[in-house]
Write an enzyme that holds these catalytic residues in place. Structure first.
Site, PDB file in Angstrom:
ATOM      1  N   LYS A  39       0.866  -1.190   0.000  1.00  0.00           N
ATOM      2  CA  LYS A  39       0.000   0.000   0.000  1.00  0.00           C
ATOM      3  C   LYS A  39       0.896   1.230   0.000  1.00  0.00           C
ATOM      4  CE  LYS A  39      -1.928   3.131   2.090  1.00  0.00           C
ATOM      5  NZ  LYS A  39      -1.853   4.561   1.673  1.00  0.00           N
TER       6      LYS A  39
ATOM      7  N   GLU B 179       8.810   1.391  11.408  1.00  0.00           N
ATOM      8  CA  GLU B 179       9.912   2.342  11.292  1.00  0.00           C
ATOM      9  C   GLU B 179       9.270   3.714  11.323  1.00  0.00           C
ATOM     10  OE1 GLU B 179      11.943   4.916  10.524  1.00  0.00           O
ATOM     11  OE2 GLU B 179      12.578   4.298   8.514  1.00  0.00           O
TER      12      GLU B 179
ATOM     13  N   CYS C 161      13.209  10.492   7.892  1.00  0.00           N
ATOM     14  CA  CYS C 161      12.954  10.046   9.267  1.00  0.00           C
ATOM     15  C   CYS C 161      14.205  10.180  10.130  1.00  0.00           C
ATOM     16  CB  CYS C 161      12.435   8.620   9.277  1.00  0.00           C
ATOM     17  SG  CYS C 161      13.456   7.499   8.343  1.00  0.00           S
TER      18      CYS C 161
ATOM     19  N   GLU D  72       8.936  15.965  15.688  1.00  0.00           N
ATOM     20  CA  GLU D  72       9.441  15.896  14.320  1.00  0.00           C
ATOM     21  C   GLU D  72       8.726  16.958  13.464  1.00  0.00           C
ATOM     22  OE1 GLU D  72       8.438  12.172  12.363  1.00  0.00           O
ATOM     23  OE2 GLU D  72      10.481  12.108  11.580  1.00  0.00           O
TER      24      GLU D  72
HETATM   25  P1  NAP Z   1       1.409   8.533   7.886  1.00  0.00           P
HETATM   26  O1  NAP Z   1       0.002   8.835   8.159  1.00  0.00           O
HETATM   27  O2  NAP Z   1       2.134   7.773   8.915  1.00  0.00           O
HETATM   28  O3  NAP Z   1       1.490   7.756   6.478  1.00  0.00           O
HETATM   29  C1  NAP Z   1       2.327   6.646   6.200  1.00  0.00           C
HETATM   30  C2  NAP Z   1       1.539   5.567   5.472  1.00  0.00           C
HETATM   31  O4  NAP Z   1       0.485   5.084   6.295  1.00  0.00           O
HETATM   32  C3  NAP Z   1       0.875   6.074   4.209  1.00  0.00           C
HETATM   33  O5  NAP Z   1       0.853   5.052   3.229  1.00  0.00           O
HETATM   34  C4  NAP Z   1      -0.528   6.353   4.694  1.00  0.00           C
HETATM   35  O6  NAP Z   1      -1.453   6.385   3.656  1.00  0.00           O
HETATM   36  C5  NAP Z   1      -0.752   5.186   5.612  1.00  0.00           C
HETATM   37  N1  NAP Z   1      -1.835   5.347   6.569  1.00  0.00           N
HETATM   38  C6  NAP Z   1      -2.422   6.488   7.005  1.00  0.00           C
HETATM   39  N2  NAP Z   1      -3.383   6.204   7.907  1.00  0.00           N
HETATM   40  C7  NAP Z   1      -3.409   4.870   8.055  1.00  0.00           C
HETATM   41  C8  NAP Z   1      -4.171   3.963   8.845  1.00  0.00           C
HETATM   42  N3  NAP Z   1      -5.117   4.386   9.689  1.00  0.00           N
HETATM   43  N4  NAP Z   1      -3.929   2.651   8.758  1.00  0.00           N
HETATM   44  C9  NAP Z   1      -2.975   2.186   7.939  1.00  0.00           C
HETATM   45  N5  NAP Z   1      -2.228   2.978   7.153  1.00  0.00           N
HETATM   46  C10 NAP Z   1      -2.430   4.313   7.211  1.00  0.00           C
HETATM   47  O7  NAP Z   1       2.228   9.848   7.597  1.00  0.00           O
HETATM   48  P2  NAP Z   1       1.753  11.191   6.851  1.00  0.00           P
HETATM   49  O8  NAP Z   1       0.417  11.602   7.354  1.00  0.00           O
HETATM   50  O9  NAP Z   1       1.912  11.039   5.409  1.00  0.00           O
HETATM   51  O10 NAP Z   1       2.838  12.189   7.395  1.00  0.00           O
HETATM   52  C11 NAP Z   1       2.670  12.779   8.666  1.00  0.00           C
HETATM   53  C12 NAP Z   1       3.942  12.791   9.459  1.00  0.00           C
HETATM   54  O11 NAP Z   1       4.477  11.471   9.557  1.00  0.00           O
HETATM   55  C13 NAP Z   1       5.085  13.584   8.876  1.00  0.00           C
HETATM   56  O12 NAP Z   1       4.986  14.933   9.137  1.00  0.00           O
HETATM   57  C14 NAP Z   1       6.268  12.942   9.548  1.00  0.00           C
HETATM   58  O13 NAP Z   1       6.452  13.473  10.822  1.00  0.00           O
HETATM   59  C15 NAP Z   1       5.865  11.507   9.667  1.00  0.00           C
HETATM   60  N6  NAP Z   1       6.443  10.658   8.597  1.00  0.00           N
HETATM   61  C16 NAP Z   1       7.508   9.883   8.894  1.00  0.00           C
HETATM   62  C17 NAP Z   1       8.067   9.093   7.917  1.00  0.00           C
HETATM   63  C18 NAP Z   1       9.238   8.218   8.189  1.00  0.00           C
HETATM   64  O14 NAP Z   1       9.960   7.828   7.282  1.00  0.00           O
HETATM   65  N7  NAP Z   1       9.483   7.813   9.433  1.00  0.00           N
HETATM   66  C19 NAP Z   1       7.574   9.098   6.632  1.00  0.00           C
HETATM   67  C20 NAP Z   1       6.465   9.901   6.350  1.00  0.00           C
HETATM   68  C21 NAP Z   1       5.915  10.655   7.355  1.00  0.00           C
HETATM   69  P3  NAP Z   1      -1.799   7.800   2.917  1.00  0.00           P
HETATM   70  O15 NAP Z   1      -0.512   8.520   2.702  1.00  0.00           O
HETATM   71  O16 NAP Z   1      -2.396   7.346   1.664  1.00  0.00           O
HETATM   72  O17 NAP Z   1      -2.694   8.514   3.858  1.00  0.00           O
END
Ligand code: NAP
Ligand code: MG
Length: 491
Positions: free
Chosen positions: A177, A252, A286, A385
């Site tokens: 996904k 992660e 990250c 973060e």
């Molecule tokens: P996120 O919500 O954690 O998204 C990561 C993945 O999880 C995406 O594929 C997302 O899908 C999916 N997802 C979202 N809600 C979910 C749920 N309830 N159940 C299962 N999967 C779900 O991150 P984001 O909202 O894109 O970013 C927000 C913050 O996360 C950033 O500001 C940053 O702090 C952090 N982040 C960290 C990393 C890392 O490498 N550690 C990477 C990205 C973001 P969709 O994108 O399609 O909603």
């Protein structure tokens, strides 16, 4: 360019119909639409992966045969290098040279796990020495099952491959996904699967939003393991969803990683690594070293040079030559970062450099590289973060204080230290409570070395042989070879 769902070796339309727009963050233009999946599509994909695992050839063939497919994946990625890199720039915004690294690393990752699949075929079992000679025992490693892989948007293709390559090498089947913000490059893995003749159902790719596809994937009873990269709140939700059926989970998550710079460090090198540690990939990393601790004696000089160099960074479309800072991935992330900077100001921080939308660019989510000082230790800018090109700089006096400040975080993904005193650097490296430690650099990442975090930065390790173990179960097989009957009930 593929835009449908890839399920059981077929490109299919979603059960409920519907699409998601794909936006170029440098121009704000919608340049494609991808199929938007739902729980019904996840269900079909999990059934396909389940059937491929329970009845198909994939987990049963020798690892050496799977290795041949993985090497074909590596070659197919290399054949598409330019196209994949350009797609990544358009979807995510990152500068082209960085996208080129991602694609090359992804190809190398397939080759690396091909080698481990070969090794697994050579040494499928490990004899276990038992004190009781009436028994002989061995441990065998077997593929874990059906894997749900949920990945973020910051390294769309590479994050997909970090999970898909070891999972396939181990003999697992996968439902992937991608993030709705960057759905395109992962679909190329489906096209490659077609090209190399991967058995149907071994790799399935379902685009869609987190709630519509990620959530049902993590709740699905047919999934054995979820491998997730993303934010702490989503990771927590996924772990809760996995708890019901006791699914294996590896996470992660984010970080607020420290970079400790002692006053014996070469100043220009220190500034270079600070810049790289927070501004590559627009700081959407990250492991970004977003809290920089500089020893008092060189603090003012480092701050001055950092601000000077930050202002020189060329901002623009990632496709343009010489650009080192592309746009932020989306409007929402862009707003979130600006809000975090405003809040830091309200909390008493000083914006030493940057802090605004990049001037002269009227379209696209461009921000200035930003340096914050005087950031209170209890403010969100120091503890949370930001996931953007924003670094906090703070002076320290001695080693003990540096270690205390560095470890004072709910995260523990990465940490870096810079000093010409080798023993001191090793001492500080040992004291860091973090899964990834860099000495005299920040960020270089190798497929061979373990990747993952302490504390709220996650559970488990990706990459290296540790990332392979993520997708294997261990079974003991113990045989009775006694000469005498057991004789407990029947004398
Ligand atoms: P996120 O919500 O954690 O998204 C990561 C993945 O999880 C995406 O594929 C997302 O899908 C999916 N997802 C979202 N809600 C979910 C749920 N309830 N159940 C299962 N999967 C779900 O991150 P984001 O909202 O894109 O970013 C927000 C913050 O996360 C950033 O500001 C940053 O702090 C952090 N982040 C960290 C990393 C890392 O490498 N550690 C990477 C990205 C973001 P969709 O994108 O399609 O909603
Ligand atoms: Mg996009």
């Amino acid at each position: 360019m593929q835009t449908e769902l890839y399920i059981n070796g077929q490109w299919v339309a979603p059960v409920l119909g519907g699409t998601l727009p794909v936006i170029d963050p440098a121009t704000e233009q919608v340049f494609a639409h991808v199929a938007a999946g739902s729980a019904a599509d996840i269900d079909q994909a999990v059934h396909a992966a389940r059937a491929a695992f329970d009845h198909g050839p994939w987990p049963r063939m020798p690892g050496s045969e799977r290795a041949r497919y993985l090497r074909a994946f590596a070659q197919a990625v290399r054949d598409r290098q330019d196209r994949l890199a350009a797609l990544e720039v358009r979807d995510n915004g990152k500068p082209l040279p960085e996208a080129d690294w991602d694609i090359a690393d992804a190809a190398g990752c397939f080759d690396f796990y091909a080698n481990l699949a070969d090794e697994l075929a050579r040494t499928p079992e490990e004899p276990i020495e038992l004190p009781d000679t009436r028994f002989v025992s061995k441990a065998v490693r077997e593929p874990l099952g059906v894997v749900g892989a949920i990945i973020p948007w910051n390294f769309p293709f590479l994050m997909a491959v970090w999970k898909v390559a070891p999972a396939l090498a181990a003999g697992c089947t996968v439902v992937l996904k991608p993030s709705e913000l960057t759905p395109l490059s992962a679909l190329e893995l489906g096209a490659i699967a077609d090209e190399v003749g991967l058995p149907p159902g071994v790799l399935n790719i379902v685009n869609g939003t987190g709630p519509q596809t990620g959530q049902p994937l993590s709740e699905h009873a047919g999934v054995d393991k979820i491998a997730f990269t993303g934010s702490v709140p989503t990771g927590s939700r996924i772990m809760a969803a996995c708890a019901r059926d006791i699914k294996t989970v590896s996470l992660e998550l984010g970080g607020k990683s420290p970079f400790v710079i002692f006053d014996d460090a070469p100043l220009e090198d220190a500034v270079e690594w600070i810049l790289f540690g927070i501004f590559w990939n627009q700081g959407q990393v990250c492991s970004a070293t977003s809290r920089v601790l500089v020893q008092q004696g060189i603090y003012e000089r480092v701050l001055q040079r950092l601000c000077e160099e930050s202002r020189k960074i060329r901002i623009g479309n990632g496709m343009d030559k010489g650009v080192l800072l592309g746009p932020i991935v989306s409007r929402a992330q862009y707003d979130r970062i600006l809000h975090a900077i405003d809040r830091a100001r309200d909390d008493g921080a000083t914006v030493a450099s940057g802090g605004r939308a990049a001037p002269g660019l009227d379209k696209g989510y461009f921000l200035e590289p930003t340096v914050l000082t005087d950031v209170p230790l209890d403010s969100a800018a120091w503890t949370e973060e930001i996931f953007g090109p924003v670094v906090c700089l703070r002076p320290f006096t001695d080693e003990d204080e540096a270690i205390r400040l560095a470890n004072d975080s709910r995260f523990g993904l990465a940490a870096a230290v810079m000093s010409t005193d080798f023993e001191r650097a090793e001492r500080v490296a040992a004291a860091f409570r973090a899964g990834i430690v860099w000495i005299n650099c920040s960020q270089p990442t190798f497929t061979e070395a373990p990747w993952g975090g302490y504390r709220q930065s996650g559970i488990g390790r990706e990459l290296g042989r540790w990332g392979f173990d993520n997708y294997l179960e261990t079974k003991q097989i113990t045989r009775f070879v006694g000469q005498e009957p057991w004789g407990w009930y029947i004398a």
